[in-house]
Design a protein around this motif. Structure first.
Motif, mmCIF file in Angstrom:
data_model
loop_
_atom_site.group_PDB
_atom_site.id
_atom_site.type_symbol
_atom_site.label_atom_id
_atom_site.label_comp_id
_atom_site.label_asym_id
_atom_site.label_seq_id
_atom_site.Cartn_x
_atom_site.Cartn_y
_atom_site.Cartn_z
ATOM 1 N N ILE A 388 -9.216 9.110 -3.543
ATOM 2 C CA ILE A 388 -9.333 7.923 -4.074
ATOM 3 C C ILE A 388 -10.385 6.998 -3.053
ATOM 4 O O ILE A 388 -11.051 6.388 -3.675
ATOM 5 N N ARG A 389 -10.217 7.274 -1.836
ATOM 6 C CA ARG A 389 -11.144 6.543 -0.940
ATOM 7 C C ARG A 389 -12.518 7.210 -1.049
ATOM 8 O O ARG A 389 -13.552 6.691 -1.065
ATOM 9 N N ARG A 390 -12.504 8.519 -0.905
ATOM 10 C CA ARG A 390 -13.859 9.373 -0.470
ATOM 11 C C ARG A 390 -14.845 9.146 -1.953
ATOM 12 O O ARG A 390 -15.849 9.004 -1.760
ATOM 13 N N LYS B 48 -0.631 6.818 10.708
ATOM 14 C CA LYS B 48 0.067 5.886 9.803
ATOM 15 C C LYS B 48 -0.159 6.272 8.283
ATOM 16 O O LYS B 48 1.048 6.233 7.542
ATOM 17 N N SER B 49 -1.116 6.218 7.683
ATOM 18 C CA SER B 49 -1.344 6.571 6.530
ATOM 19 C C SER B 49 -0.544 7.907 6.111
ATOM 20 O O SER B 49 0.149 7.868 5.149
ATOM 21 N N THR B 50 -0.606 9.083 6.958
ATOM 22 C CA THR B 50 0.024 10.095 6.685
ATOM 23 C C THR B 50 1.735 9.665 6.418
ATOM 24 O O THR B 50 2.135 10.114 5.697
ATOM 25 N N ALA B 169 1.966 -0.245 1.077
ATOM 26 C CA ALA B 169 0.639 -0.718 1.187
ATOM 27 C C ALA B 169 -0.053 -0.430 2.203
ATOM 28 O O ALA B 169 0.109 -0.322 3.505
ATOM 29 N N ASP B 170 -1.235 0.525 1.990
ATOM 30 C CA ASP B 170 -2.115 0.797 3.090
ATOM 31 C C ASP B 170 -3.243 -0.141 3.299
ATOM 32 O O ASP B 170 -4.270 0.157 2.516
ATOM 33 N N GLU B 171 -3.203 -0.586 4.402
ATOM 34 C CA GLU B 171 -4.471 -1.643 4.752
ATOM 35 C C GLU B 171 -4.592 -2.436 3.782
ATOM 36 O O GLU B 171 -5.859 -2.514 3.215
HETATM 37 MG MG LIG Z 1 -5.085 5.152 7.398
#
Ligand SMILES: [Mg+2]
Ligand SMILES: Nc1ncnc2c1ncn2[C@@H]1O[C@H](COP(=O)(O)OP(=O)(O)OP(=O)(O)O)[C@@H](O)[C@H]1O
Lengths: 392, 225
Positions: A388-390, B48-50, B169-171
């Motif tokens: 989604i980010r990439r 964190k995201s992981t 929620a990620d950032e």
């Molecule tokens: Mg992250």
């Protein structure tokens, strides 16, 4: 249902890409079927020769004689052929249907020849199983007449323009499509293509009697004379015949015909075949690339679906159904188009059949599956969030 | 023992066995109670995201257990995990994670489409969620035409539309200016007050003012909890 809806949404959103893909599928199906059709025609003809007793035969082409006027001369020349046990000819005659002005050709095989050249039938029985009963002549009709006549139907025709010589016929068999009948061009070289050429307007029969029980004679055209003999010393005999009849007629063995045919095929059909095949490869490669690109553009969408609660299986199903719609629809249209156009224009130097179509479709689907798998494996490896980010 | 999510000794290794192997989480244990508002903090690349992804069933752990509603889901099949994501989790991402070319309504309806919600109920539920975050007037608009703050509200609407227990929620404020960021955080706080459990990954110090617990993570391990 849900998946189908999402697939259709997907199609709508990227209709331009999919139209291009659909066009590619169209061309691929067209090219590959044409190519396979040509290949099939080639092998069909070869098989026909191999499976009939034609391989024992020698073809005689009398250069400048029309024996319909002088049968005695014809017989005189044939007597020069030593060792010949079986000599056959095909008489051709033009006939008229009873109730219309339409005419057709009737090829009358001399006794025994019909046993040696057995064409495949789509229904009914071959001539040699049927005899003339009560002046009703058994005949084999081409496939193209099968919409009008069935096995057992009677046909009444006239063997002359004045419509005085009446002939009763009964359909005993219907040729398979494509229709191959023995015919030859007047004065032309003997050519396998002519020998086995397709004729939509030709009825095959044995000797024919009219209503009064008299045998009808047609024209023994040059080239329609065949000897079929299991000659012990074929090459030498043929050479002797050639010397004997030098200047009167030319003799060709099936091997010589095949050779000539092969050269012709190489020139004509194989060239088209190769061109079509290359076209197919190119288009399919483009198709794969296009599908790959379009999948990569959608990979983010699948990630979002995944995040919102779709399983991998669901994502793959959406992809698959989109692909199938994009492939199958134009493929079917393309095939139908090909089929109808060859049928309508009777462009019969092609054999278009459903098996070839299924092979083509299978190949295209494999290409699509591979490209989809490449994309989905990437989704699986990177994880939806990175995607989604990439691909923002 | 009424934890909503319980992680026991989880580790996550990316590309295990290859040269590019990364040990992103090392024996992490964490409990999340219903109604928690947890901030996960740490330097870039700390994992964190992981952590958030494995807690949210977006990714699998390499070892350890993740227990959701008293069931160990770490070995669950893809289909079951997707069901949990659909019913129990709502995700909000830094870059919103919306499909830009579609309408707001289309985007918000995605979790409902994959759930077992009836077709005719979908629109009503979406409008409800959009109203809650104050962007119902944009329902028919294409997402690409919205501002960052509006997009994030739409994303939150999507996260809550299926009425999940947990919002991850990620950032969520990473792509927004301070003023908008505070608005979004207020909204999340409001959701928390109404009973939702929140887990937020953030660099932002203001986030700490809103949460009731902070988890610091460094090089894949929890340092302060
Ligand atoms: Mg992250
Ligand atoms: N899909 C992946 N494949 C391989 N390695 C990954 C993958 N995702 C993350 N990593 C690696 O795992 C480690 C932890 O990544 P993670 O994204 O959890 O960090 P983070 O704390 O969220 O960082 P940031 O604050 O920059 O978002 C990093 O070293 C990262 O390179």
């Amino acid at each position: 249902m849900k998946i189908l809806k999402l697939s259709i949404k997907n199609l709508k959103e990227r209709y331009f890409v999919y139209i291009i893909i659909a066009l590619q599928v169209w061309i691929a199906v067209f090219a590959f079927n044409t190519s396979l059709g040509q290949l099939k025609l080639y092998t069909f003809t070869k098989n026909l020769i191999a499976n009939s007793k034609l391989s024992d035969s020698v073809y005689i082409c009398f250069d400048n004689y029309d024996f319909s006027k002088d049968v005695e001369l014809y017989e005189k020349y044939l007597k020069k052929l030593i060792n010949v046990k079986n000599i056959y000819h095909i008489e051709g005659i033009s006939m008229f249907f009873e109730n219309s002005n339409l005419n057709f050709d009737c090829f009358m095989y001399s006794d025994g020849l019909e046993d040696n050249i057995k064409y495949k039938l789509s229904s009914g029985q071959w001539l040699s199983n049927k005899k003339i009963v009560g002046n009703v002549n058994p005949v084999i009709i081409p496939y193209s007449m099968s919409y009008k006549y069935k096995v057992g139907d009677k046909i009444t025709a006239f063997a002359d323009v004045e419509k005085k010589v009446k002939v009763a016929m009964e359909v005993v068999g219907i040729l398979e499509k494509p229709e191959y009948t023995l015919c030859m061009n007047i004065g032309g070289d003997i050519d396998l293509n002519d020998l086995l050429s397709i004729s939509e307007n030709t009825i095959i029969s044995g000797k024919i009697k009219d209503e009064q029980g008299n045998f009808i004679h047609g024209f023994i055209q040059p080239g329609r004379v065949v000897t079929i003999d299991n000659l012990k010393n074929k090459d030498a005999t043929v050479l002797q015949w050639k010397n004997e009849l030098n200047g009167i007629c030319s003799l060709q063995t099936i091997e010589e015909l095949k050779e000539a045919y092969d050269i012709r095929i190489k020139d004509k059909v194989s060239q088209q075949m190769v061109i079509n095949f290359i076209l197919f490869l190119l288009v399919t490669a483009g198709l794969g690339g296009n599908s790959l690109l379009s999948s990569f553009r959608q990979i983010r969408e699948y990630s979002i679906y995944y995040m919102c609660g779709a399983s991998w299986k669901t994502c793959m199903s959406i992809r698959l159904i989109t692909d199938l719609i994009v492939i199958v629809t134009p493929a079917v249209i393309s095939f139908a188009f090909l089929k109808i156009s060859t049928e309508l224009l009777s462009k019969s130097d092609l054999i278009i059949d459903i098996n070839n179509f299924i092979i083509t479709l299978g190949l295209i689907i494999i290409v699509f599956l591979i490209s989809s798998l490449i994309v989905l494996s990437r989704l699986y490896r990177l994880g939806p969030i990175s995607i989604i980010r990439r691909y923002e | 023992m009424s934890f909503i999510i319980e992680a026991i000794n989880i580790s996550k290794i990316y590309n295990e066995g290859s040269n590019s192997q990364v040990h992103a989480l090392r024996n992490v244990s964490i409990n999340i109670k219903k109604g928690d508002f947890i901030a996960i903090r740490g330097r870039s690349g700390s994992g964190k995201s992981t952590l958030l992804n494995v807690l949210g069933c977006l990714d699998r752990v390499t070892s350890g257990k993740i227990i959701i509603d008293n069931i160990d889901i770490s070995r669950n099949k893809d289909k079951k995990l997707s069901l949990i994501r659909n019913k129990k989790m709502g995700f909000v991402l830094q870059d919103f994670g919306l499909i830009g070319g579609r309408t707001v309504l289309d985007n918000v309806s995605i979790p409902l489409v994959f759930g077992d919600v009836k077709q005719r109920e979908i629109k009503g539920k979406c409008m409800e969620a959009l109203k809650l975050v104050g962007v119902d007037e944009f329902a028919k608009k294409i997402v690409n035409q919205l501002s960052g703050g509006q997009k994030q509200r739409v994303a939150i609407a999507r996260a809550i539309v299926n009425n999940p227990e947990v919002i991850l929620a990620d950032e969520p404020t990473g792509a927004l200016d301070t003023h908008t960021a505070i608005e979004i955080l207020e909204m999340l706080k409001h959701l928390n007050k109404n009973g939702k459990t929140l887990i937020i990954v953030s660099h932002d110090n203001i986030v700490c003012n809103y949460c009731n617990r902070t988890v610091n993570i460094s090089d894949g391990s929890i340092t302060v909890s």
